[in-house]
Scaffold this active site. Structure first.
Site, PDB file in Angstrom:
ATOM      1  N   PHE A   1       0.816  -1.220   0.000  1.00 11.68           N
ATOM      2  CA  PHE A   1       0.000   0.000   0.000  1.00 11.68           C
ATOM      3  C   PHE A   1       0.847   1.267   0.000  1.00 11.68           C
ATOM      4  O   PHE A   1       0.379   2.327  -0.398  1.00 11.68           O
ATOM      5  CB  PHE A   1      -0.947   0.007   1.217  1.00 11.68           C
ATOM      6  CG  PHE A   1      -0.270   0.383   2.511  1.00 11.68           C
ATOM      7  CD1 PHE A   1      -0.052   1.723   2.834  1.00 11.68           C
ATOM      8  CD2 PHE A   1       0.157  -0.587   3.406  1.00 11.68           C
ATOM      9  CE1 PHE A   1       0.588   2.067   4.027  1.00 11.68           C
ATOM     10  CE2 PHE A   1       0.800  -0.239   4.588  1.00 11.68           C
ATOM     11  CZ  PHE A   1       1.015   1.097   4.898  1.00 11.68           C
TER      12      PHE A   1
ATOM     13  N   LYS B   1      -1.217  -7.105  -9.264  1.00  4.34           N
ATOM     14  CA  LYS B   1      -2.199  -7.051  -8.165  1.00  4.34           C
ATOM     15  C   LYS B   1      -1.694  -6.002  -7.166  1.00  4.34           C
ATOM     16  O   LYS B   1      -0.877  -6.282  -6.308  1.00  4.34           O
ATOM     17  CB  LYS B   1      -2.366  -8.413  -7.464  1.00  4.34           C
ATOM     18  CG  LYS B   1      -3.685  -8.454  -6.702  1.00  4.34           C
ATOM     19  CD  LYS B   1      -3.642  -8.958  -5.291  1.00  4.34           C
ATOM     20  CE  LYS B   1      -2.875  -8.280  -4.245  1.00  4.34           C
ATOM     21  NZ  LYS B   1      -3.555  -7.185  -3.518  1.00  4.34           N
TER      22      LYS B   1
ATOM     23  N   GLU C   1      -4.927  -3.646  -2.173  1.00  2.00           N
ATOM     24  CA  GLU C   1      -6.370  -3.406  -2.151  1.00  2.00           C
ATOM     25  C   GLU C   1      -6.728  -2.168  -1.335  1.00  2.00           C
ATOM     26  O   GLU C   1      -7.849  -1.682  -1.380  1.00  2.00           O
ATOM     27  CB  GLU C   1      -7.101  -4.654  -1.603  1.00  2.00           C
ATOM     28  CG  GLU C   1      -6.893  -4.940  -0.110  1.00  2.00           C
ATOM     29  CD  GLU C   1      -5.545  -5.599   0.232  1.00  2.00           C
ATOM     30  OE1 GLU C   1      -4.623  -5.571  -0.610  1.00  2.00           O
ATOM     31  OE2 GLU C   1      -5.417  -6.125   1.361  1.00  2.00           O
TER      32      GLU C   1
ATOM     33  N   SER D   1       5.412  -6.990   3.333  1.00  2.88           N
ATOM     34  CA  SER D   1       5.976  -7.299   4.650  1.00  2.88           C
ATOM     35  C   SER D   1       6.736  -8.630   4.612  1.00  2.88           C
ATOM     36  O   SER D   1       6.472  -9.482   3.758  1.00  2.88           O
ATOM     37  CB  SER D   1       4.853  -7.359   5.678  1.00  2.88           C
ATOM     38  OG  SER D   1       3.916  -8.328   5.292  1.00  2.88           O
TER      39      SER D   1
ATOM     40  N   CYS E   1       9.471   1.702   3.253  1.00  4.20           N
ATOM     41  CA  CYS E   1      10.356   0.567   3.536  1.00  4.20           C
ATOM     42  C   CYS E   1      11.784   1.028   3.768  1.00  4.20           C
ATOM     43  O   CYS E   1      12.595   0.319   4.322  1.00  4.20           O
ATOM     44  CB  CYS E   1      10.337  -0.408   2.376  1.00  4.20           C
ATOM     45  SG  CYS E   1      10.912   0.340   0.863  1.00  4.20           S
TER      46      CYS E   1
ATOM     47  N   GLU F   1       9.162  -4.057  13.001  1.00  4.81           N
ATOM     48  CA  GLU F   1       8.910  -2.975  12.046  1.00  4.81           C
ATOM     49  C   GLU F   1       7.554  -2.362  12.417  1.00  4.81           C
ATOM     50  O   GLU F   1       6.514  -3.010  12.251  1.00  4.81           O
ATOM     51  CB  GLU F   1       8.864  -3.516  10.613  1.00  4.81           C
ATOM     52  CG  GLU F   1       8.625  -2.407   9.603  1.00  4.81           C
ATOM     53  CD  GLU F   1       8.448  -2.902   8.174  1.00  4.81           C
ATOM     54  OE1 GLU F   1       7.824  -3.948   7.957  1.00  4.81           O
ATOM     55  OE2 GLU F   1       8.937  -2.217   7.258  1.00  4.81           O
TER      56      GLU F   1
END
Ligand code: NAD
Length: 502
Positions: free
Chosen positions: A155, A179, A182, A232, A287, A388
């Protein structure tokens, strides 16, 4: 959470046009600053994935046969469209993700630069040639596309992460099924429209949305040749193992805990300025965000007081408001999880220097806001250090020496990015040489490589062998073939002995 009355649905993109799902599962997309549900998104099941992969399969032979220079020309037009529509893309990213417009626009720019890299594909695909590998025998290598490649993205960079993959894969002659996350799927749909406008043939690029079930269908689909994943660490590991077990080529980028080491000789004002942006930019949802500072010796007290002064002065609010420096987090659930980490940090005995939990943004009470949070005297056993958090929480760990700082960073299971702040070339060189991390900055807090280098971490930050974009990207999206040729000028004698090349 409130809901708009007439919600639009984000479609899939298959066969060069928006398409509806064949199933009934769906999710909700939220405006992170207001907490309002703004659209729905269908979740693809195995049948939807199959339709998208079938479209990519049909398009593959003609796209593979399209010359690299023609593929590059389409990407050049796509690059220009991305530039023209950069502000529209940034607005969509800010609405769904929450990051500021400047930050969103910068992420579009970094994606656009990968498209620019990919337009050099006629040169990048050139192979090797050796004359006379045997008497009258020559060898050359060619790089050929894999087939249907897929991308599954997180995301936090709804356009940049897809752009790490798509331009290079397409330039190499592959077709693609993406993909996206979402949680913020609309930027990827705009990319699909712009690729079509640039002249990309239908079926070469497809988009499906969804969750674990959708991903599972992609990872196990017999016609998928390769999977590129960013997300992740637990999911990255699962994707790597599942897709590899199903015979796919995989590169799977995971999470991070990025350390910045501040040595006693550093310019602490410059370091604090750099670290504030690296820790709290995009509300820490990067990240490559710096989430741990390792302050060596005397640097400790100085850097903590400078960070605290800057953190408390940051302007927090909706990402589309002028002057705002940090926006909300992606979801309410994520914001709550970040708050739980702050509570845990206090419980475990760290010093809470700046507490962002009480923040309210006037007019945005439903938004997922947390202010910048700073902990000092954090130890390696605390969850705020080990995990994290992916929010605006920066922890400072004290170290006594350069050696101790390097060992501490190397002890982390993650190895995405790191930075050292110092005035000493020798200290910086030693750090860059000994540190076990994929991307290293010297007085550069977020050392994201430019598109013509490759992006990727080590250890639990990457499963697979090749990094993304740059030279590794071309290697990942092609397979090499060695062609050995002889053009005899007399009829060959039959010889059944093992061929040798003297
Ligand atoms: P995520 O792992 O939750 O989701 C990533 C993608 O995987 C999404 O498309 C999601 O739909 C899908 N997914 C989620 N759960 C799944 C499951 N159980 N099985 C199969 N698929 C699943 O990550 P996120 O929350 O979207 O993104 C944040 C994470 O991504 C952070 O850990 C961050 O460090 C990481 N990240 C890493 C890099 C990198 O370059 N290494 C870059 C950006 C983000």
């Amino acid at each position: 959470m409130t809901t708009d009355t007439a919600l639009s649905t984000v479609p899939f993109w298959v066969d060069g046009q928006p398409t509806a799902s064949t199933g009934s599962r769906e999710g909700q997309v939220t405006n992170s600053a207001t907490g309002t549900v703004i659209r729905t998104v269908p979740f693809a099941d195995a049948r939807d994935v199959d339709l998208a992969v079938a479209s990519a399969c049909r398009a593959f032979p003609a796209w593979r046969a399209t010359t690299p220079i023609r593929r590059a020309r389409i990407l050049m037009r796509f690059r220009n469209l991305l530039e023209q529509r950069k502000e529209d893309l940034a607005a969509i990213i800010t609405e769904e993700h929450g990051k500021t417009l400047d930050d969103a626009s910068g992420s579009v720019q970094r994606g656009l630069e990968v498209v620019e890299f990919a337009t050099g594909i006629p040169h990048l695909l050139k192979g090797e040639h050796a004359e006379d590998v045997g008497a009258g025998v020559d060898s050359h290598t060619v790089r050929q596309p894999l087939g249907v490649c897929t991308g599954i993205t997180p995301f936090n960079f709804p356009i940049m992460c897809p752009m790490w993959m798509v331009p290079v894969a397409l330039a190499c002659g592959n077709t693609f099924v993406l993909k996206p996350s979402e949680k913020d799927p609309s930027a990827a749909m705009m990319a699909a429209e712009l690729l079509a406008e640039a002249g990309l043939p239908e079926g070469v690029f497809n988009v499906v949305h969804g969750d674990k079930e959708t991903v599972e269908a992609i990872l196990t689909h017999p016609d998928v040749a390769a999977v590129s994943f960013v997300g992740s660490t637990p999911v990255a590991k699962y994707v790597y193992e599942t897709a590899s077990a199903h015979g796919k080529r995989v590169q799977s980028l995971g999470g991070a805990k990025n350390h910045a080491v501040v040595l006693p000789d550093a310019d602490c004002d410059a370091a604090a300025d750099a670290l504030i942006g690296a820790a709290y930019g995009s509300a820490g949802e990067r990240c490559m965000a710096i989430s741990a500072v390792v302050a060596v010796g005397d640097a400790g007290d100085t850097i903590v007081s400078k960070l605290a002064a800057r953190a408390t002065a940051l302007e927090i609010g909706p990402g589309n408001r002028a002057g705002v420096e940090m926006g909300p987090l992606i979801t309410r659930a994520h914001a709550e999880k970040v708050k739980e980490y702050v509570e845990a940090g206090e419980r475990e005995g760290a010093t809470l220097v700046v507490d962002g939990r009480g923040l309210t943004v006037e007019g945005y009470t439903g938004g997922h806001f947390i202010g910048p949070t700073l902990f000092d005297h954090v130890t390696q056993d605390m969850s705020i250090y080990t995990d994290e958090i992916f929010g605006p929480v920066l922890v400072v760990v004290r170290a006594n020496s350069h050696r101790e700082a390097i060992d501490l960073v190397n002890h982390s299971p993650y190895g995405n990015g790191t930075a050292v702040f110092t005035r000493s070339g020798a200290a910086a060189r030693r750090f860059a040489n000994e540190i076990q991390v994929g991307m290293v900055g010297v007085n550069v807090p977020i050392p994201v490589p430019m598109a013509f280098f490759s992006f990727g971490g080590w250890k639990s930050s990457l499963f697979g062998d090749l990094h993304m974009h740059g030279p590794d990207g071309v290697k990942f999206y092609t397979r090499t073939k060695v062609v050995t040729s002889r053009w005899p000028d007399r009829s060959d004698e039959v010889n059944l002995a093992m061929p040798t090349v003297e």
